[in-house]
Design a protein around this motif. Sequence first.
Motif, PDB file in Angstrom:
ATOM      1  N   ARG A  38      31.751  26.194 -90.833  1.00  0.00           N
ATOM      2  CA  ARG A  38      31.956  25.443 -92.072  1.00  0.00           C
ATOM      3  C   ARG A  38      32.063  26.379 -93.267  1.00  0.00           C
ATOM      4  O   ARG A  38      32.877  26.157 -94.172  1.00  0.00           O
ATOM      5  CB  ARG A  38      30.824  24.436 -92.263  1.00  0.00           C
ATOM      6  N   LYS A  39      31.255  27.417 -93.306  1.00  0.00           N
ATOM      7  CA  LYS A  39      31.352  28.398 -94.383  1.00  0.00           C
ATOM      8  C   LYS A  39      32.694  29.111 -94.362  1.00  0.00           C
ATOM      9  O   LYS A  39      33.166  29.593 -95.397  1.00  0.00           O
ATOM     10  CB  LYS A  39      30.219  29.420 -94.260  1.00  0.00           C
ATOM     11  N   SER A  40      33.300  29.155 -93.193  1.00  0.00           N
ATOM     12  CA  SER A  40      34.604  29.799 -93.045  1.00  0.00           C
ATOM     13  C   SER A  40      35.758  28.878 -93.419  1.00  0.00           C
ATOM     14  O   SER A  40      36.918  29.309 -93.396  1.00  0.00           O
ATOM     15  CB  SER A  40      34.776  30.280 -91.597  1.00  0.00           C
ATOM     16  N   GLY A  41      35.457  27.610 -93.733  1.00  0.00           N
ATOM     17  CA  GLY A  41      36.501  26.679 -94.140  1.00  0.00           C
ATOM     18  C   GLY A  41      36.943  25.702 -93.074  1.00  0.00           C
ATOM     19  O   GLY A  41      37.845  24.892 -93.307  1.00  0.00           O
ATOM     20  N   PHE A  42      36.322  25.735 -91.894  1.00  0.00           N
ATOM     21  CA  PHE A  42      36.669  24.790 -90.838  1.00  0.00           C
ATOM     22  C   PHE A  42      36.125  23.401 -91.186  1.00  0.00           C
ATOM     23  O   PHE A  42      35.058  23.266 -91.782  1.00  0.00           O
ATOM     24  CB  PHE A  42      36.068  25.221 -89.497  1.00  0.00           C
ATOM     25  N   HIS A  43      36.866  22.377 -90.794  1.00  0.00           N
ATOM     26  CA  HIS A  43      36.384  21.010 -90.945  1.00  0.00           C
ATOM     27  C   HIS A  43      36.434  20.313 -89.582  1.00  0.00           C
ATOM     28  O   HIS A  43      37.213  20.688 -88.706  1.00  0.00           O
ATOM     29  CB  HIS A  43      37.217  20.231 -91.962  1.00  0.00           C
ATOM     30  N   GLU A  44      35.579  19.330 -89.423  1.00  0.00           N
ATOM     31  CA  GLU A  44      35.478  18.634 -88.144  1.00  0.00           C
ATOM     32  C   GLU A  44      36.617  17.637 -87.986  1.00  0.00           C
ATOM     33  O   GLU A  44      36.855  16.796 -88.845  1.00  0.00           O
ATOM     34  CB  GLU A  44      34.138  17.915 -88.053  1.00  0.00           C
ATOM     35  N   GLN A  45      37.302  17.721 -86.853  1.00  0.00           N
ATOM     36  CA  GLN A  45      38.391  16.792 -86.550  1.00  0.00           C
ATOM     37  C   GLN A  45      37.943  15.714 -85.582  1.00  0.00           C
ATOM     38  O   GLN A  45      38.664  14.740 -85.356  1.00  0.00           O
ATOM     39  CB  GLN A  45      39.589  17.557 -85.992  1.00  0.00           C
ATOM     40  N   GLY A  46      36.762  15.864 -85.026  1.00  0.00           N
ATOM     41  CA  GLY A  46      36.245  14.861 -84.104  1.00  0.00           C
ATOM     42  C   GLY A  46      35.228  15.462 -83.163  1.00  0.00           C
ATOM     43  O   GLY A  46      34.981  16.664 -83.165  1.00  0.00           O
ATOM     44  N   VAL A  47      34.618  14.598 -82.371  1.00  0.00           N
ATOM     45  CA  VAL A  47      33.658  15.015 -81.340  1.00  0.00           C
ATOM     46  C   VAL A  47      34.156  14.493 -80.006  1.00  0.00           C
ATOM     47  O   VAL A  47      34.615  13.352 -79.910  1.00  0.00           O
ATOM     48  CB  VAL A  47      32.247  14.455 -81.630  1.00  0.00           C
ATOM     49  N   TYR A  48      34.107  15.319 -78.983  1.00  0.00           N
ATOM     50  CA  TYR A  48      34.488  14.818 -77.665  1.00  0.00           C
ATOM     51  C   TYR A  48      33.357  15.013 -76.676  1.00  0.00           C
ATOM     52  O   TYR A  48      32.523  15.909 -76.809  1.00  0.00           O
ATOM     53  CB  TYR A  48      35.789  15.451 -77.163  1.00  0.00           C
ATOM     54  N   ALA A  58      31.682  14.229 -57.615  1.00  0.00           N
ATOM     55  CA  ALA A  58      33.051  14.741 -57.682  1.00  0.00           C
ATOM     56  C   ALA A  58      33.874  14.047 -58.756  1.00  0.00           C
ATOM     57  O   ALA A  58      35.071  14.275 -58.858  1.00  0.00           O
ATOM     58  CB  ALA A  58      33.733  14.566 -56.323  1.00  0.00           C
ATOM     59  N   HIS A  59      33.245  13.208 -59.552  1.00  0.00           N
ATOM     60  CA  HIS A  59      33.987  12.444 -60.558  1.00  0.00           C
ATOM     61  C   HIS A  59      33.588  12.883 -61.961  1.00  0.00           C
ATOM     62  O   HIS A  59      32.437  13.255 -62.209  1.00  0.00           O
ATOM     63  CB  HIS A  59      33.715  10.952 -60.391  1.00  0.00           C
ATOM     64  N   SER A  60      34.533  12.865 -62.866  1.00  0.00           N
ATOM     65  CA  SER A  60      34.238  13.231 -64.247  1.00  0.00           C
ATOM     66  C   SER A  60      35.048  12.362 -65.190  1.00  0.00           C
ATOM     67  O   SER A  60      36.084  11.797 -64.822  1.00  0.00           O
ATOM     68  CB  SER A  60      34.553  14.705 -64.497  1.00  0.00           C
ATOM     69  N   TRP A  61      34.545  12.239 -66.388  1.00  0.00           N
ATOM     70  CA  TRP A  61      35.193  11.443 -67.415  1.00  0.00           C
ATOM     71  C   TRP A  61      35.119  12.194 -68.735  1.00  0.00           C
ATOM     72  O   TRP A  61      34.312  13.097 -68.916  1.00  0.00           O
ATOM     73  CB  TRP A  61      34.499  10.090 -67.570  1.00  0.00           C
ATOM     74  N   GLY A  62      35.953  11.801 -69.650  1.00  0.00           N
ATOM     75  CA  GLY A  62      35.904  12.402 -70.969  1.00  0.00           C
ATOM     76  C   GLY A  62      36.319  11.393 -72.024  1.00  0.00           C
ATOM     77  O   GLY A  62      37.126  10.493 -71.759  1.00  0.00           O
ATOM     78  N   TRP A  63      35.728  11.528 -73.186  1.00  0.00           N
ATOM     79  CA  TRP A  63      36.161  10.752 -74.345  1.00  0.00           C
ATOM     80  C   TRP A  63      36.621  11.756 -75.379  1.00  0.00           C
ATOM     81  O   TRP A  63      35.881  12.678 -75.740  1.00  0.00           O
ATOM     82  CB  TRP A  63      35.026   9.899 -74.896  1.00  0.00           C
ATOM     83  N   TYR A  64      37.846  11.593 -75.861  1.00  0.00           N
ATOM     84  CA  TYR A  64      38.442  12.577 -76.749  1.00  0.00           C
ATOM     85  C   TYR A  64      38.898  11.915 -78.044  1.00  0.00           C
ATOM     86  O   TYR A  64      39.323  10.756 -78.047  1.00  0.00           O
ATOM     87  CB  TYR A  64      39.635  13.256 -76.079  1.00  0.00           C
ATOM     88  N   PRO A  65      38.828  12.631 -79.152  1.00  0.00           N
ATOM     89  CA  PRO A  65      39.283  12.046 -80.420  1.00  0.00           C
ATOM     90  C   PRO A  65      40.796  11.894 -80.455  1.00  0.00           C
ATOM     91  O   PRO A  65      41.516  12.493 -79.654  1.00  0.00           O
ATOM     92  CB  PRO A  65      38.807  13.076 -81.462  1.00  0.00           C
TER      93      PRO A  65
END
Length: 229
Positions: free
Chosen positions: A174-184, A191-198
């Motif tokens: 954040r000090k470097s100027g980055f801003h949050e675009q979302g959380v995933y 053997a199964h996986s899921w994801g939630w993406y912005p």
Amino acid sequence: MLSRKILRLPYRLLQRVVPFEAARLLVLDSNTVRSSPEVGGYTIRVLSTSEASEYAASGQLLFSEELIPRLIEHRMWCVGAESEAGLCAFAWFYEGLAEKGMNVGYHPATATEIQLSSNAAFVFNVYTAPDSRGQGLMPAMLSYAALELYRTRDVGWLVTTTEVTNDAALAGFRKSGFHEQGVYLRFGIGAHSWGWYPKLREPVEGFVQPRAGADWRTKVGNERANKGR
């Protein structure tokens, strides 16, 4: 801050049971970077392959053995901060893509590839030696890299991720100027996986979802990435 500390324990306990991770997606628009902060006593610059190899041999360029040979690729960069004592901080950058191995968190099984536009670079493997922390080297390196990549490669965006509980890394970005675009979120059972993406927004073009407990990848299309699953 207090709420994050309270939630950290159940979060870590859950990670001990199943592959699970929550990560912030952070983005920096290089057009917002006007200059690189000067840090007295340090020189910040792009490292060549030979320089990186020497620093690695001396134990100063940590966690980078497999990356150094790839500096000959036109998309791979390493920026370092040097003092009279040697290499004090460094950050790696890769244009157009966050490879799965570059975006690994607490669980290797949840490592996720992020596809970026050709004018974006992923920031990973950022490190500052303990004796040099608290002096602003991280913002100075990232600002320098943003300006240099824009000038020489027409890279207009820097993208990175950090685990939601990593307050120190978040503050530095954040000090470097980055801003949050979302959380995933990335999680799996057996053997199964899921994801939630912005929702996909420039310069992020897609995610490649891992499968827990196996070495294969299922590309997440725009519809699934936008709606989550």
